[in-house]
Write a protein that holds these residues in place. Structure first.
Motif, PDB file in Angstrom:
ATOM      1  N   LEU A   1      69.454  96.070  37.249  1.00  0.00           N
ATOM      2  CA  LEU A   1      69.952  94.730  38.447  1.00  0.00           C
ATOM      3  C   LEU A   1      68.380  94.083  38.059  1.00  0.00           C
ATOM      4  CD1 LEU A   1      72.113  94.938  40.719  1.00  0.00           C
ATOM      5  CD2 LEU A   1      72.313  93.835  38.232  1.00  0.00           C
ATOM      6  N   TRP A   2      67.351  94.571  38.141  1.00  0.00           N
ATOM      7  CA  TRP A   2      66.161  93.967  38.537  1.00  0.00           C
ATOM      8  C   TRP A   2      65.007  94.567  38.216  1.00  0.00           C
ATOM      9  CZ3 TRP A   2      66.181  90.720  42.606  1.00  0.00           C
ATOM     10  CH2 TRP A   2      67.457  90.982  43.307  1.00  0.00           C
ATOM     11  N   ASP A   3      64.883  96.526  37.542  1.00  0.00           N
ATOM     12  CA  ASP A   3      63.736  96.499  36.811  1.00  0.00           C
ATOM     13  C   ASP A   3      64.285  95.835  35.116  1.00  0.00           C
ATOM     14  OD1 ASP A   3      62.622  97.262  38.475  1.00  0.00           O
ATOM     15  OD2 ASP A   3      62.995  98.893  38.004  1.00  0.00           O
ATOM     16  N   VAL A   4      64.359  94.677  34.477  1.00  0.00           N
ATOM     17  CA  VAL A   4      65.092  94.415  33.320  1.00  0.00           C
ATOM     18  C   VAL A   4      64.394  93.496  32.786  1.00  0.00           C
ATOM     19  CG1 VAL A   4      66.016  92.754  32.306  1.00  0.00           C
ATOM     20  CG2 VAL A   4      67.004  93.707  33.904  1.00  0.00           C
ATOM     21  N   THR A   5      63.233  93.563  31.710  1.00  0.00           N
ATOM     22  CA  THR A   5      62.702  93.051  30.435  1.00  0.00           C
ATOM     23  C   THR A   5      62.846  91.864  29.967  1.00  0.00           C
ATOM     24  OG1 THR A   5      63.119  94.184  28.649  1.00  0.00           O
ATOM     25  CG2 THR A   5      61.176  95.246  30.027  1.00  0.00           C
ATOM     26  N   LEU A   6      61.792  90.714  30.640  1.00  0.00           N
ATOM     27  CA  LEU A   6      63.241  89.243  30.129  1.00  0.00           C
ATOM     28  C   LEU A   6      62.870  89.407  28.793  1.00  0.00           C
ATOM     29  CD1 LEU A   6      61.929  87.324  33.373  1.00  0.00           C
ATOM     30  CD2 LEU A   6      64.083  88.347  32.201  1.00  0.00           C
ATOM     31  N   ASN A   7      63.169  88.305  27.912  1.00  0.00           N
ATOM     32  CA  ASN A   7      63.517  87.919  26.936  1.00  0.00           C
ATOM     33  C   ASN A   7      62.559  86.665  26.716  1.00  0.00           C
ATOM     34  OD1 ASN A   7      63.187  86.871  23.945  1.00  0.00           O
ATOM     35  ND2 ASN A   7      65.454  87.508  23.683  1.00  0.00           N
ATOM     36  N   PRO A   8      61.094  86.505  25.970  1.00  0.00           N
ATOM     37  CA  PRO A   8      60.775  85.286  26.307  1.00  0.00           C
ATOM     38  C   PRO A   8      61.469  83.756  25.198  1.00  0.00           C
ATOM     39  CG  PRO A   8      59.434  86.956  25.205  1.00  0.00           C
ATOM     40  CD  PRO A   8      60.878  87.487  24.993  1.00  0.00           C
ATOM     41  N   GLU A   9      62.231  84.393  24.249  1.00  0.00           N
ATOM     42  CA  GLU A   9      62.677  83.237  23.572  1.00  0.00           C
ATOM     43  C   GLU A   9      64.210  82.671  24.230  1.00  0.00           C
ATOM     44  OE1 GLU A   9      64.146  84.984  20.255  1.00  0.00           O
ATOM     45  OE2 GLU A   9      61.912  84.814  19.034  1.00  0.00           O
ATOM     46  N   GLU A  10      64.889  83.698  25.507  1.00  0.00           N
ATOM     47  CA  GLU A  10      65.745  82.934  26.033  1.00  0.00           C
ATOM     48  C   GLU A  10      65.286  82.389  27.230  1.00  0.00           C
ATOM     49  OE1 GLU A  10      68.341  86.176  28.015  1.00  0.00           O
ATOM     50  OE2 GLU A  10      69.485  86.229  25.410  1.00  0.00           O
ATOM     51  N   GLN A  11      64.762  82.611  27.755  1.00  0.00           N
ATOM     52  CA  GLN A  11      63.980  81.735  29.038  1.00  0.00           C
ATOM     53  C   GLN A  11      63.290  80.373  28.310  1.00  0.00           C
ATOM     54  OE1 GLN A  11      63.326  82.897  31.759  1.00  0.00           O
ATOM     55  NE2 GLN A  11      64.622  84.528  30.972  1.00  0.00           N
ATOM     56  N   GLU A  12      62.555  80.502  26.839  1.00  0.00           N
ATOM     57  CA  GLU A  12      62.351  79.209  26.987  1.00  0.00           C
ATOM     58  C   GLU A  12      63.261  78.517  26.748  1.00  0.00           C
ATOM     59  OE1 GLU A  12      59.841  77.837  22.283  1.00  0.00           O
ATOM     60  OE2 GLU A  12      58.993  79.826  23.763  1.00  0.00           O
ATOM     61  N   ASP A  13      64.665  78.742  25.798  1.00  0.00           N
ATOM     62  CA  ASP A  13      65.843  77.641  25.786  1.00  0.00           C
ATOM     63  C   ASP A  13      66.699  77.385  27.471  1.00  0.00           C
ATOM     64  OD1 ASP A  13      65.656  78.660  23.063  1.00  0.00           O
ATOM     65  OD2 ASP A  13      67.062  79.814  22.927  1.00  0.00           O
ATOM     66  N   PHE A  14      66.375  78.367  28.765  1.00  0.00           N
ATOM     67  CA  PHE A  14      67.262  78.071  29.467  1.00  0.00           C
ATOM     68  C   PHE A  14      65.739  76.350  30.085  1.00  0.00           C
ATOM     69  CE2 PHE A  14      68.429  82.996  30.539  1.00  0.00           C
ATOM     70  CZ  PHE A  14      69.006  82.632  29.971  1.00  0.00           C
TER      71      PHE A  14
END
Length: 62
Positions: free
Chosen positions: A34-47
């Motif tokens: 749940l907490w120690d997850v690496t975020l995908n920069p491309e997905e974050q940009e889309d969001f």
């Protein structure tokens, strides 16, 4: 003064974890899900691009 106080719930959880050490390992595994997850920069940009502008006053009729 109150630094030694532990609630009944905290005492129960500490005692339970002492009696069941496998639960502490499982807790760390579940935390990783749940907490120690690496975020995908491309997905974050889309969001960020998909966000709609917020109205200054929510209840104002258009």
């Amino acid at each position: 003064m109150y630094s030694d106080y532990q609630s009944d719930t905290t005492q129960f959880l500490n005692q339970y974890l002492e009696q069941h050490p496998e639960e502490a390992k499982q807790r760390l595994i579940n935390r990783g899900l749940l907490w120690d997850v690496t975020l995908n920069p491309e997905e974050q940009e889309d969001f960020s691009a998909a966000k709609l502008p917020k109205k200054p006053y929510t209840y104002q009729p258009d």
